[in-house]
Design a protein around this motif. Structure first.
Motif, PDB file in Angstrom:
ATOM      1  N   VAL A 123     -95.571 -58.011 102.149  1.00 23.71           N
ATOM      2  CA  VAL A 123     -95.234 -58.432 100.730  1.00 23.71           C
ATOM      3  C   VAL A 123     -95.655 -59.613 101.087  1.00 23.71           C
ATOM      4  O   VAL A 123     -95.403 -60.301 101.958  1.00 23.71           O
ATOM      5  N   LYS A 124     -96.841 -59.973  99.279  1.00 25.87           N
ATOM      6  CA  LYS A 124     -96.794 -61.172  99.481  1.00 25.87           C
ATOM      7  C   LYS A 124     -97.036 -61.549  97.857  1.00 25.87           C
ATOM      8  O   LYS A 124     -95.881 -60.592  96.862  1.00 25.87           O
ATOM      9  N   ARG A 125     -95.354 -62.764  97.770  1.00 25.47           N
ATOM     10  CA  ARG A 125     -95.132 -62.976  96.169  1.00 25.47           C
ATOM     11  C   ARG A 125     -96.324 -63.590  95.597  1.00 25.47           C
ATOM     12  O   ARG A 125     -96.754 -64.755  95.659  1.00 25.47           O
ATOM     13  N   GLN A 126     -96.630 -63.022  94.669  1.00 21.20           N
ATOM     14  CA  GLN A 126     -97.388 -63.866  93.399  1.00 21.20           C
ATOM     15  C   GLN A 126     -97.011 -64.830  93.090  1.00 21.20           C
ATOM     16  O   GLN A 126     -95.802 -65.632  92.425  1.00 21.20           O
ATOM     17  N   GLY A 127     -97.836 -66.403  93.388  1.00 18.22           N
ATOM     18  CA  GLY A 127     -97.343 -67.168  93.191  1.00 18.22           C
ATOM     19  C   GLY A 127     -96.171 -68.357  94.336  1.00 18.22           C
ATOM     20  O   GLY A 127     -95.914 -69.059  93.938  1.00 18.22           O
ATOM     21  N   GLY A 128     -96.383 -67.436  95.012  1.00 19.10           N
ATOM     22  CA  GLY A 128     -95.263 -67.475  96.237  1.00 19.10           C
ATOM     23  C   GLY A 128     -96.319 -67.793  97.644  1.00 19.10           C
ATOM     24  O   GLY A 128     -97.466 -68.083  97.481  1.00 19.10           O
ATOM     25  N   TYR A 129     -95.307 -67.556  98.852  1.00 16.34           N
ATOM     26  CA  TYR A 129     -95.825 -66.983  99.631  1.00 16.34           C
ATOM     27  C   TYR A 129     -96.849 -66.038 100.142  1.00 16.34           C
ATOM     28  O   TYR A 129     -95.960 -64.440  99.340  1.00 16.34           O
ATOM     29  N   ASN A 130     -97.711 -66.249 100.841  1.00 20.96           N
ATOM     30  CA  ASN A 130     -98.430 -64.906 101.418  1.00 20.96           C
ATOM     31  C   ASN A 130     -97.647 -63.916 101.898  1.00 20.96           C
ATOM     32  O   ASN A 130     -98.497 -62.533 101.793  1.00 20.96           O
ATOM     33  N   ASP A 131     -96.748 -64.321 102.216  1.00 19.01           N
ATOM     34  CA  ASP A 131     -96.467 -63.151 104.009  1.00 19.01           C
ATOM     35  C   ASP A 131     -94.963 -63.490 104.287  1.00 19.01           C
ATOM     36  O   ASP A 131     -94.879 -64.445 104.585  1.00 19.01           O
ATOM     37  N   LEU A 132     -94.283 -62.937 103.197  1.00 21.46           N
ATOM     38  CA  LEU A 132     -93.213 -62.862 103.441  1.00 21.46           C
ATOM     39  C   LEU A 132     -92.630 -62.382 104.453  1.00 21.46           C
ATOM     40  O   LEU A 132     -91.257 -62.704 104.857  1.00 21.46           O
ATOM     41  N   SER A 133     -93.029 -61.498 105.529  1.00 21.86           N
ATOM     42  CA  SER A 133     -92.394 -60.961 106.879  1.00 21.86           C
ATOM     43  C   SER A 133     -92.319 -62.700 107.650  1.00 21.86           C
ATOM     44  O   SER A 133     -91.451 -62.972 108.226  1.00 21.86           O
ATOM     45  N   TYR A 134     -94.130 -63.607 107.368  1.00 19.51           N
ATOM     46  CA  TYR A 134     -94.207 -64.370 108.233  1.00 19.51           C
ATOM     47  C   TYR A 134     -92.960 -66.044 107.264  1.00 19.51           C
ATOM     48  O   TYR A 134     -92.211 -66.526 108.566  1.00 19.51           O
ATOM     49  N   ARG A 135     -92.228 -65.890 106.752  1.00 22.31           N
ATOM     50  CA  ARG A 135     -91.760 -66.922 105.712  1.00 22.31           C
ATOM     51  C   ARG A 135     -90.463 -66.156 106.867  1.00 22.31           C
ATOM     52  O   ARG A 135     -89.894 -67.553 107.077  1.00 22.31           O
TER      53      ARG A 135
END
Length: 213
Positions: free
Chosen positions: A159-171
């Motif tokens: 999952v990537k948030r538009q305008g946010g982090y590229n990878d929410l699992s990583y975050r």
């Protein structure tokens, strides 16, 4: 001594590549007459098991036959979707209304946050809510090494948030709200990145490493 000449009825006719309309026809003849172990007609000039490679197709590959040709399976399909977050279910699951219509549950790949009622579950859920607030736009992509859905029908996606982090699992891993998750013994393609993020969170006592683990 009596000499016997070979009769025209039994004489062996030498063949060359020009006698065949296609490479497949030559390959069939080659295999039927001892190939690739034997090549009495000299159809395999390179000795690689393929007859008359310069002939036009249809073609047959190395040592195969027309009934069971060797085929290369197509690459696994990669699914991509875009939508808006409608609900944060827990630290690794959210609901998304797709642009194509319908609301789906999305299980984030490669991580596993505490189940509801366990230490840190609320904190992990709250952190995902900050990373991908309700109504924010997210982009989903599957991992070709994993199933597209789990047994509950949830989409398995990065999952990537538009305008946010590229990878929410990583975050989630970097912030200290998850542990590594491997299903069926096969890690996701981004597993190494997640392992490093989790190790950093643990050594720096971030997130739940300070209170639950």
């Amino acid at each position: 001594m009596t000499s016997f000449a070979q009769s025209p009825a039994t004489a062996v006719v030498d063949r060359d590549c020009g006698d065949f309309p296609s490479q497949a026809a030559a390959q069939n003849f080659f295999l039927a007459n001892g190939g690739p172990q034997s090549d009495p007609h000299g159809l395999d000039s390179e000795g690689d098991g393929i007859a008359c490679e310069s002939n036009p197709c249809p073609c047959i590959g190395r040592g195969t036959n027309t009934q069971n040709p060797v085929t290369t399976p197509p690459p696994p399909k990669v699914y991509r979707e875009t939508g808006n977050v409608t609900q944060i279910v827990d630290g690794d699951t959210l609901k998304v209304r797709l642009r194509t219509g319908g609301v789906v549950s999305v299980r984030m790949l490669g991580i596993n946050t505490p189940e509801r009622g366990r230490c840190g579950s609320d904190e992990a859920t709250d952190n995902l809510g900050k990373l991908a607030p309700v109504r924010s736009t997210v982009h989903l992509v599957s991992d070709p090494s994993q199933a597209a859905k789990d047994r509950y029908g949830r989409l398995l996606r990065y999952v990537k948030r538009q305008g946010g982090y590229n990878d929410l699992s990583y975050r989630q891993a970097w912030n200290g709200y998850t542990k590594r998750y491997v299903f069926g013994g096969k890690p996701v393609n981004r597993d190494r990145d997640y392992v490093r993020a989790i190790a950093s969170a643990r050594s720096n006592v971030r997130g739940l490493w300070a209170s639950c683990w």
